[in-house]
Design a protein around this motif. Structure first.
Motif, short mmCIF file in Angstrom:
data_model
loop_
_atom_site.label_atom_id
_atom_site.label_comp_id
_atom_site.label_asym_id
_atom_site.label_seq_id
_atom_site.Cartn_x
_atom_site.Cartn_y
_atom_site.Cartn_z
N ALA A 121 0.83 -1.21 0.00
CA ALA A 121 0.00 0.00 0.00
C ALA A 121 0.86 1.26 0.00
O ALA A 121 0.54 2.24 -0.67
CB ALA A 121 -0.94 -0.01 1.20
N HIS A 122 1.97 1.24 0.73
CA HIS A 122 2.89 2.38 0.71
C HIS A 122 3.47 2.57 -0.69
O HIS A 122 3.53 3.70 -1.19
CB HIS A 122 4.04 2.16 1.69
CG HIS A 122 3.67 2.31 3.12
ND1 HIS A 122 3.49 3.53 3.74
CD2 HIS A 122 3.45 1.38 4.08
CE1 HIS A 122 3.18 3.35 5.00
NE2 HIS A 122 3.15 2.04 5.24
N ILE A 123 3.88 1.49 -1.32
CA ILE A 123 4.48 1.56 -2.65
C ILE A 123 3.46 2.02 -3.68
O ILE A 123 3.75 2.87 -4.53
CB ILE A 123 5.12 0.21 -3.03
CG1 ILE A 123 6.29 -0.08 -2.08
CG2 ILE A 123 5.59 0.21 -4.48
CD1 ILE A 123 6.79 -1.52 -2.13
N GLN A 124 2.24 1.49 -3.62
CA GLN A 124 1.20 1.91 -4.55
C GLN A 124 0.92 3.41 -4.42
O GLN A 124 0.84 4.12 -5.43
CB GLN A 124 -0.09 1.11 -4.31
CG GLN A 124 -0.01 -0.32 -4.77
CD GLN A 124 -1.22 -1.14 -4.36
OE1 GLN A 124 -2.01 -0.73 -3.52
NE2 GLN A 124 -1.37 -2.30 -4.97
N SER A 125 0.77 3.90 -3.20
CA SER A 125 0.47 5.32 -3.03
C SER A 125 1.66 6.18 -3.43
O SER A 125 1.48 7.24 -4.04
CB SER A 125 0.04 5.63 -1.59
OG SER A 125 1.09 5.45 -0.69
N PHE A 126 2.87 5.73 -3.15
CA PHE A 126 4.08 6.47 -3.50
C PHE A 126 4.25 6.58 -5.02
O PHE A 126 4.56 7.63 -5.55
CB PHE A 126 5.30 5.77 -2.88
CG PHE A 126 6.60 6.45 -3.16
CD1 PHE A 126 6.99 7.55 -2.41
CD2 PHE A 126 7.44 5.99 -4.15
CE1 PHE A 126 8.19 8.18 -2.66
CE2 PHE A 126 8.65 6.62 -4.41
CZ PHE A 126 9.03 7.72 -3.66
N ALA A 127 4.00 5.47 -5.70
CA ALA A 127 4.26 5.42 -7.14
C ALA A 127 3.13 5.97 -8.00
O ALA A 127 3.37 6.44 -9.11
CB ALA A 127 4.55 3.97 -7.55
N PHE A 128 1.91 5.91 -7.52
CA PHE A 128 0.78 6.19 -8.40
C PHE A 128 -0.12 7.34 -7.97
O PHE A 128 -1.11 7.61 -8.63
CB PHE A 128 -0.07 4.93 -8.57
CG PHE A 128 0.70 3.79 -9.14
CD1 PHE A 128 1.06 3.78 -10.47
CD2 PHE A 128 1.10 2.75 -8.33
CE1 PHE A 128 1.80 2.74 -11.00
CE2 PHE A 128 1.84 1.70 -8.85
CZ PHE A 128 2.19 1.69 -10.19
N GLY A 129 0.18 8.00 -6.87
CA GLY A 129 -0.76 9.01 -6.43
C GLY A 129 -0.12 10.14 -5.67
O GLY A 129 1.09 10.30 -5.66
N SER A 130 -0.96 10.90 -5.02
CA SER A 130 -0.53 12.05 -4.24
C SER A 130 -1.42 12.14 -3.00
O SER A 130 -2.61 11.84 -3.07
CB SER A 130 -0.67 13.31 -5.07
OG SER A 130 -0.42 14.45 -4.28
N PRO A 131 -0.87 12.62 -1.89
CA PRO A 131 -1.70 12.80 -0.70
C PRO A 131 -2.53 14.08 -0.75
O PRO A 131 -3.30 14.33 0.17
CB PRO A 131 -0.68 12.85 0.43
CG PRO A 131 0.54 13.42 -0.22
CD PRO A 131 0.54 12.87 -1.63
N SER A 132 -2.37 14.89 -1.81
CA SER A 132 -3.12 16.14 -1.83
C SER A 132 -3.60 16.50 -3.23
O SER A 132 -3.06 16.03 -4.23
CB SER A 132 -2.25 17.29 -1.28
OG SER A 132 -1.15 17.52 -2.13
N VAL A 133 -4.64 17.33 -3.25
CA VAL A 133 -5.15 17.91 -4.49
C VAL A 133 -5.41 19.39 -4.23
O VAL A 133 -5.80 19.77 -3.13
CB VAL A 133 -6.44 17.24 -5.02
CG1 VAL A 133 -6.19 15.80 -5.40
CG2 VAL A 133 -7.57 17.34 -4.03
N THR A 134 -5.19 20.19 -5.24
CA THR A 134 -5.53 21.60 -5.20
C THR A 134 -6.43 21.88 -6.38
O THR A 134 -6.11 21.52 -7.52
CB THR A 134 -4.29 22.50 -5.24
OG1 THR A 134 -3.49 22.23 -4.08
CG2 THR A 134 -4.66 23.97 -5.25
N LEU A 135 -7.56 22.49 -6.10
CA LEU A 135 -8.54 22.82 -7.13
C LEU A 135 -8.82 24.32 -7.11
O LEU A 135 -8.76 24.95 -6.05
CB LEU A 135 -9.85 22.06 -6.88
CG LEU A 135 -9.72 20.54 -6.85
CD1 LEU A 135 -10.99 19.92 -6.29
CD2 LEU A 135 -9.42 20.00 -8.22
N LEU A 136 -9.14 24.85 -8.27
CA LEU A 136 -9.52 26.26 -8.37
C LEU A 136 -10.98 26.43 -7.95
O LEU A 136 -11.80 25.53 -8.15
CB LEU A 136 -9.35 26.75 -9.80
CG LEU A 136 -7.95 26.70 -10.38
CD1 LEU A 136 -7.97 27.08 -11.84
CD2 LEU A 136 -7.00 27.58 -9.59
#
Length: 175
Positions: A121-136
């Motif tokens: 799960a750590h590797i999947q999140s590290f390689a394929f995603g981000s802990p944050s999003v910024t939207l306008l």
């Protein structure tokens, strides 16, 4: 008036919810699958609406290392099933990861030994995603494309996941 507010949020996740998205995904879920996807777009829209933000930025950060926040066509269950399948295929739960072994001596979880066996799960999140999003935010609304939805994807549930939201913008009544 330009203001900044912070809003905590919690999401309770399950081990896997693909079958609740669409029962046709039955052949794509394994016993060791911990892929949980929760669409939080409407929650975010409500925060913008409730706080009367006219124009600005909306940032959400997941405060965990085995999950991600994603913006994609995440209300289409077959695509979500494909994402889960690819993650499982590329980063298997069955590998002999060092994080899951007796060699590990740091950041051990005394109250929850499951977190000592979650390297995938750590590797999947590290390689394929981000802990944050910024939207306008424009004209009191989140800016999203036609098919875009914001989702929390938990790769190691069930858990209670904490997020912190920061809204910055022009408004006379940020709360």
């Amino acid at each position: 008036m330009y203001s900044v507010i912070h809003i905590p949020m919690e999401v309770r996740t399950e081990a896997n919810n693909l079958l609740t998205l669409d029962p046709k995904l039955k052949g794509n879920v394994s016993e060791t699958d911990h892929f949980y996807m929760k669409d939080i777009t409407e929650d975010f829209k409500e925060i913008v609406s409730k706080n009367a933000v006219a124009d600005g930025l909306f940032t959400a950060q997941l405060l965990h290392t085995t999950g991600i926040l994603a913006v994609n066509e995440l209300d289409e269950p077959m695509l979500v099933g494909d994402i889960s399948n690819v993650l499982r295929r590329l980063v298997s739960t069955e590998e002999p990861y060092l994080h899951n072994s007796g060699l590990r001596t740091k950041n051990l979880c005394e109250e929850d030994n499951k977190c000592d066996r979650n390297a995938h799960a750590h590797i999947q999140s590290f390689a394929f995603g981000s802990p944050s999003v910024t939207l306008l935010i424009q004209n009191h609304q989140l800016v999203l494309g036609q098919w875009q939805r914001v989702s929390l994807i938990d790769l190691d549930g069930p858990r209670i996941r904490k997020l912190l939201i920061q809204v910055m913008g022009n408004s006379s009544s940020l709360k």
